[in-house]
Every structure is written in C-alpha cells, then in structure tokens.
Design a protein around this motif. Structure first.
Motif: not given
Length: 120
Positions: A49-61
């Motif tokens: 659930q979290i690691h996939p967001y580390t793979l591409g440019p998807m900044p979180l607010a």
C-alpha cells in the motif's frame, strides 16, 4: 493540477504491518500482535500500500496516521509501554519521508486506545 486523497484503511492492524523492513530492523520492533483476523506479517501493508508511491513522481501533501489500538494491548502484550510504540512511529515517519523523498512531509497522528469488545 490534479488534487485528490488516498485512503489506505485497514482496521485492526499493527504498526509493524505499515513499517518497511528497514524501519523494523532499525527499531528492533517486537512481533506484531493481531486480534482482528488480519493475515500478513511485518511490512505486508507497507509493501502493498505504501511502497508503490515511492516508485514514481507522486508527491504527497501530507499523511494522517490514525492507528494504535492493535499495539495497545488488543490481543497481545502492550507495545506502548516504555516508549516502544513511540519509537516505532518515529521510525515509520522518518522512513516514509526518506523513501518518498519528501523530508518535510507533514505527518499528523492520533494514537487510538485499545479496544477489547463490549463484553470486557
């Protein structure tokens, strides 16, 4: 500019499920306790659930962390005494910020009290 919210909600999970293997090793986290029928083990929800967001440019607010009852004496020994949970949460925040490459990512948290059911 796209705007949205990501909701990664799983009831009754230990913080260890949301920590990477690196963060678990760093804190020498105790074994996860589960009482709500959740299968898996250390890092299982982080990996999916979290690691996939580390793979591409998807900044979180920002991140809102609403968890803790599972580690607070629900189905096993408490993991909040002696600062154990605090160390795990600090490691999780530091690790997520590093892996998401957002060192100043706002991170709010609320530790839930243990839940033991209506018959307790």
């Amino acid at each position: 500019m796209p705007i949205g919210a990501i909701d990664q909600s799983y009831g009754g999970t230990s913080i260890q499920f949301w920590m990477s293997e690196d963060a678990i090793r760093e804190t020498d986290a105790p074994e996860a306790t589960q009482c709500c029928g959740q299968d898996g083990g250390p890092s299982c929800l982080y990996n999916g659930q979290i690691h996939p967001y580390t793979l591409g440019p998807m900044p979180l607010a920002g991140v809102l962390w609403y968890q803790g009852e599972q580690n607070g004496n629900c189905g096993g020994p408490t993991q909040t005494a002696g600062g154990v949970y605090s160390r795990m949460l600090q490691a999780l925040v530091t690790d997520w910020r590093a892996k998401l490459q957002q060192p100043a990512l706002p991170f709010g948290s609320c530790l839930l009290a243990p839940w033991r059911g209506a018959d307790m």
